[in-house]
Write a protein that holds these residues in place. Sequence first.
Motif, mmCIF file in Angstrom:
data_model
loop_
_atom_site.group_PDB
_atom_site.id
_atom_site.type_symbol
_atom_site.label_atom_id
_atom_site.label_comp_id
_atom_site.label_asym_id
_atom_site.label_seq_id
_atom_site.Cartn_x
_atom_site.Cartn_y
_atom_site.Cartn_z
ATOM 1 N N GLY A 199 114.875 165.400 152.095
ATOM 2 C CA GLY A 199 113.734 166.369 151.604
ATOM 3 C C GLY A 199 112.517 165.476 151.712
ATOM 4 N N ASN A 200 112.418 163.961 152.052
ATOM 5 C CA ASN A 200 111.013 163.428 151.865
ATOM 6 C C ASN A 200 110.895 162.816 153.049
ATOM 7 O OD1 ASN A 200 109.319 161.619 149.959
ATOM 8 N ND2 ASN A 200 110.232 160.039 151.293
ATOM 9 N N ALA A 201 111.611 162.389 154.124
ATOM 10 C CA ALA A 201 111.150 161.594 155.407
ATOM 11 C C ALA A 201 111.792 162.364 156.521
ATOM 12 C CB ALA A 201 112.021 160.285 155.280
ATOM 13 N N PRO A 202 110.444 162.990 157.236
ATOM 14 C CA PRO A 202 110.907 163.352 158.647
ATOM 15 C C PRO A 202 111.590 162.510 159.480
ATOM 16 C CG PRO A 202 108.783 164.003 157.838
ATOM 17 C CD PRO A 202 109.309 163.123 156.764
ATOM 18 N N THR A 203 111.235 161.233 159.344
ATOM 19 C CA THR A 203 111.908 160.060 160.364
ATOM 20 C C THR A 203 113.317 160.005 160.176
ATOM 21 O OG1 THR A 203 111.229 158.601 158.952
ATOM 22 C CG2 THR A 203 109.822 158.801 160.575
ATOM 23 N N ALA A 204 113.669 160.404 159.044
ATOM 24 C CA ALA A 204 115.170 160.226 158.702
ATOM 25 C C ALA A 204 116.003 161.376 159.412
ATOM 26 C CB ALA A 204 115.338 160.250 157.067
ATOM 27 N N LEU A 205 115.383 162.544 159.348
ATOM 28 C CA LEU A 205 115.868 163.719 159.946
ATOM 29 C C LEU A 205 115.905 163.388 161.251
ATOM 30 C CD1 LEU A 205 117.017 166.658 159.853
ATOM 31 C CD2 LEU A 205 114.576 167.646 159.523
ATOM 32 N N LEU A 206 114.524 163.294 161.835
ATOM 33 C CA LEU A 206 114.805 162.611 163.574
ATOM 34 C C LEU A 206 115.583 161.890 163.903
ATOM 35 C CD1 LEU A 206 110.798 162.888 163.965
ATOM 36 C CD2 LEU A 206 112.211 164.437 164.948
ATOM 37 N N GLU A 207 115.909 160.925 162.964
ATOM 38 C CA GLU A 207 117.007 159.650 163.310
ATOM 39 C C GLU A 207 118.284 160.388 163.599
ATOM 40 O OE1 GLU A 207 118.849 156.204 164.605
ATOM 41 O OE2 GLU A 207 116.717 156.954 164.992
ATOM 42 N N VAL A 208 118.636 161.195 162.464
ATOM 43 C CA VAL A 208 119.837 161.820 162.319
ATOM 44 C C VAL A 208 120.118 162.868 163.721
ATOM 45 C CG1 VAL A 208 121.297 163.677 161.279
ATOM 46 C CG2 VAL A 208 120.215 161.773 160.104
ATOM 47 N N ILE A 209 119.202 163.495 164.044
ATOM 48 C CA ILE A 209 119.272 164.341 165.307
ATOM 49 C C ILE A 209 119.501 163.384 166.415
ATOM 50 C CG2 ILE A 209 117.777 165.912 166.768
ATOM 51 C CD1 ILE A 209 116.481 166.666 164.104
ATOM 52 N N ARG A 210 118.733 161.985 166.466
ATOM 53 C CA ARG A 210 119.060 161.310 167.774
ATOM 54 C C ARG A 210 120.568 160.688 167.570
ATOM 55 N NH1 ARG A 210 119.631 156.388 169.034
ATOM 56 N NH2 ARG A 210 119.979 155.773 166.836
ATOM 57 N N LEU A 211 121.074 160.503 166.524
ATOM 58 C CA LEU A 211 122.291 160.037 166.368
ATOM 59 C C LEU A 211 123.388 161.178 166.858
ATOM 60 C CD1 LEU A 211 121.840 158.204 162.885
ATOM 61 C CD2 LEU A 211 122.533 156.950 165.297
ATOM 62 N N ILE A 212 122.850 162.482 166.627
ATOM 63 C CA ILE A 212 123.634 163.245 166.946
ATOM 64 C C ILE A 212 123.850 163.710 168.319
ATOM 65 C CG2 ILE A 212 123.954 165.929 166.982
ATOM 66 C CD1 ILE A 212 122.741 166.024 163.984
ATOM 67 N N ASN B 258 124.656 159.518 170.172
ATOM 68 C CA ASN B 258 125.805 158.669 169.501
ATOM 69 C C ASN B 258 127.113 159.633 169.271
ATOM 70 O OD1 ASN B 258 123.809 156.727 169.619
ATOM 71 N ND2 ASN B 258 124.383 155.893 167.780
ATOM 72 N N GLY B 259 126.709 160.953 169.462
ATOM 73 C CA GLY B 259 127.668 161.985 168.942
ATOM 74 C C GLY B 259 128.229 162.250 167.394
ATOM 75 N N ALA B 260 127.184 161.573 166.507
ATOM 76 C CA ALA B 260 127.335 161.961 165.315
ATOM 77 C C ALA B 260 127.822 163.314 164.823
ATOM 78 C CB ALA B 260 125.971 161.155 164.559
ATOM 79 N N ARG B 261 128.423 163.355 163.916
ATOM 80 C CA ARG B 261 128.827 164.958 163.276
ATOM 81 C C ARG B 261 128.911 165.099 161.899
ATOM 82 N NH1 ARG B 261 127.154 165.580 167.771
ATOM 83 N NH2 ARG B 261 128.146 166.675 169.376
#
Length: 220
Positions: free
Chosen positions: A146-159, A162-165
Amino acid sequence: MITLSDAQGGALLTAAGAAIERESFATIDAEAAPHDYDPAQWSVVRRMIHASADFDFNGLTRFHPQAISAGLAALRAGSPILCDVEMIRAGLSKVRMAGFGCQAHQLIDRPELIERARAEGTTRAVQAMRQAAREGLLDGALVGIGNAPTALLEVIRLIDENGARPALIVGMPVGFVSAADSKAALMSIGTVPWIAIEGRKGGSTLVVAAINALMVLAGE
């Protein structure tokens, strides 16, 4: 007489407080514009409106087709809840989490991640999501950002890379730099369920409201 609050992190409400909450929800239902949300989705959106007094979330809130079912399954399985900031972790209903066997985590304040972010020229939020993946806190988790767009973008990159699920991403970062773009990127994903807010609006309070709403649904 006291009842469990559905809105305030597991605090106890008096009967008078519960009546006020019911009246608030009734007011929202009466004043909300027509919408296409199903009953479970509306229970999430209504709680977000309740937390913000902002009816724009009726329309701005978007759901992946499997968002509700994935979120309920994750909670009932006792999956971890990964938060980008402490405000979300603190706001989640501890009583309800305990009932499901869930634990909420945030890593952004770890000193070693702050140093790593400085050394690599990234944000603490990016390093927190990377560390969560290394520690096994990302796969299968209910992720609240809810605070950090960079966190969301990093999770998307990991998905993507890196195949994060994660089980479900509640992606609602607020702001003027990358907030809208990060949520648009999230809403383009088909492989992982998500709940998101279109545009700049959002914030940790909205993520707390959405996840607490899911916990209420999961307990029914």
